[in-house]
Write a protein that holds these residues in place. Structure first.
Motif, mmCIF file in Angstrom:
data_model
loop_
_atom_site.group_PDB
_atom_site.id
_atom_site.type_symbol
_atom_site.label_atom_id
_atom_site.label_comp_id
_atom_site.label_asym_id
_atom_site.label_seq_id
_atom_site.Cartn_x
_atom_site.Cartn_y
_atom_site.Cartn_z
ATOM 1 N N ASN A 133 0.790 -1.229 0.000
ATOM 2 C CA ASN A 133 0.000 0.000 0.000
ATOM 3 C C ASN A 133 0.824 1.282 0.000
ATOM 4 O O ASN A 133 0.263 2.368 0.138
ATOM 5 C CB ASN A 133 -0.933 0.010 1.214
ATOM 6 C CG ASN A 133 -2.048 -1.000 1.090
ATOM 7 O OD1 ASN A 133 -3.076 -0.739 0.472
ATOM 8 N ND2 ASN A 133 -1.842 -2.176 1.668
ATOM 9 N N ASN B 44 -3.327 4.593 0.926
ATOM 10 C CA ASN B 44 -4.098 3.876 1.939
ATOM 11 C C ASN B 44 -3.216 3.384 3.082
ATOM 12 O O ASN B 44 -3.649 2.590 3.911
ATOM 13 C CB ASN B 44 -4.804 2.679 1.287
ATOM 14 C CG ASN B 44 -5.906 2.113 2.157
ATOM 15 O OD1 ASN B 44 -6.636 2.856 2.806
ATOM 16 N ND2 ASN B 44 -6.027 0.784 2.182
ATOM 17 N N SER C 160 -6.151 1.900 8.403
ATOM 18 C CA SER C 160 -6.213 0.822 7.413
ATOM 19 C C SER C 160 -5.388 -0.386 7.846
ATOM 20 O O SER C 160 -5.782 -1.534 7.623
ATOM 21 C CB SER C 160 -5.713 1.325 6.056
ATOM 22 O OG SER C 160 -6.543 2.353 5.569
ATOM 23 N N ALA D 243 -7.326 -2.297 10.484
ATOM 24 C CA ALA D 243 -8.428 -3.028 9.850
ATOM 25 C C ALA D 243 -7.908 -4.265 9.119
ATOM 26 O O ALA D 243 -8.503 -5.347 9.188
ATOM 27 C CB ALA D 243 -9.170 -2.111 8.887
ATOM 28 N N TYR D 244 -6.786 -4.113 8.427
ATOM 29 C CA TYR D 244 -6.186 -5.230 7.684
ATOM 30 C C TYR D 244 -5.796 -6.371 8.623
ATOM 31 O O TYR D 244 -5.984 -7.552 8.304
ATOM 32 C CB TYR D 244 -4.958 -4.718 6.933
ATOM 33 C CG TYR D 244 -4.152 -5.782 6.228
ATOM 34 C CD1 TYR D 244 -4.542 -6.274 4.983
ATOM 35 C CD2 TYR D 244 -2.985 -6.284 6.801
ATOM 36 C CE1 TYR D 244 -3.791 -7.247 4.331
ATOM 37 C CE2 TYR D 244 -2.227 -7.252 6.161
ATOM 38 C CZ TYR D 244 -2.637 -7.734 4.923
ATOM 39 O OH TYR D 244 -1.893 -8.697 4.288
#
Length: 255
Positions: free
Chosen positions: A161, A166, A171, A174-175
């Motif tokens: 990323n 992002n 993020s 969340a990943y």
């Protein structure tokens, strides 16, 4: 030239004193400077010094409050702090040491004494790090595998990323399927850096690689490593490497 293994942060409002201290230390250590407590605190977080030398009388945040801040923050409480001051009463010294500072010197002082204090504090600091490292290596295999898997996930996400816009803490959490608080604590435990510091350091290392191994313009490198503006990129690149991107390329270019 002797390799400098330790980075010291000198926080001193008086420019003459600051220059004098830096001059006495720079042959042995990598030295970074700050002229007020707020800038000093920001450099503690962003540049990860091994030891801090700070005057008591500072603008923004005074040295005693700064010492207390360093010693009560999970990210920085392990760092040795030496306070410098013109105040010499026992009450002043007690107040300084009560902030958590490791040592205290009254101006004017003998620089040989300062050097010995620095050497001794760094020796203790290094011993603690080695002790922790030995403890870390004997963790159960399942724990080690879990930690390796976690950091592999972090690295994989950053690699995938870096150019997408992002690459941020929200993020990443969340990943990995974890809360931001849990992510913060775990990354700090394993790397000594907060997630945002880890991401920024990763991006800067990638940028340094591009500057060394390609002829891309610094502005293009900034875009491709996820920095919003070339100006901001240049500023934090210099904070980490001590050189502007163009200067770094000139010093390290392999092509």
């Amino acid at each position: 030239m002797q390799e400098k293994h330790h980075r010291l942060l000198v926080i001193e409002y008086n420019a003459e004193w600051r220059d004098h201290i830096v001059e006495c230390l720079q042959d042995t250590y990598e030295v970074i400077e700050a002229a007020d407590g707020q800038d000093g605190w920001e450099k503690v977080l962003s540049l990860h010094p091994d030891l801090i030398i700070t005057d008591v009388k500072l603008p923004q945040i005074d040295g005693i409050k700064l010492s207390g801040k360093i010693k009560t923050d999970k990210r920085t409480r392990h760092l040795p702090v030496i306070l410098l001051t013109a105040l010499s009463s026992h009450d002043d010294q007690l107040r300084g040491l009560s902030s958590g500072a490791n040592d205290y010197l009254t101006k004017p002082f003998n620089f040989d004494i300062l050097l010995i204090k620095i050497k001794n504090l760094l020796a203790v600091h290094n011993l603690l790090k080695k002790t922790y490292s030995r403890h870390f290596t004997v963790l159960p295999a399942a724990v080690e595998v879990n930690q390796e898997s976690f950091m592999s996930g972090v690295t994989r996400f950053m690699e995938e990323n870096i150019t997408s816009g992002n690459l941020n803490v929200a993020s990443l959490s969340a990943y990995l399927g974890t809360s931001r608080v849990s992510l913060y604590n775990r990354v700090l435990e394993l790397t000594g850096k907060s997630p945002i510091q880890l991401i920024t350091s990763f991006k800067l290392d990638k940028a340094a690689g591009q500057l060394t191994n390609t002829n891309k313009a610094p502005a293009q490198v900034a875009r491709e490593t996820g920095f919003a503006t070339p100006h901001y990129f240049s500023k934090i690149f210099k904070d980490k490497f001590g050189l502007l991107p163009s200067e770094y390329r000139h010093a390290h270019q392999k092509l």
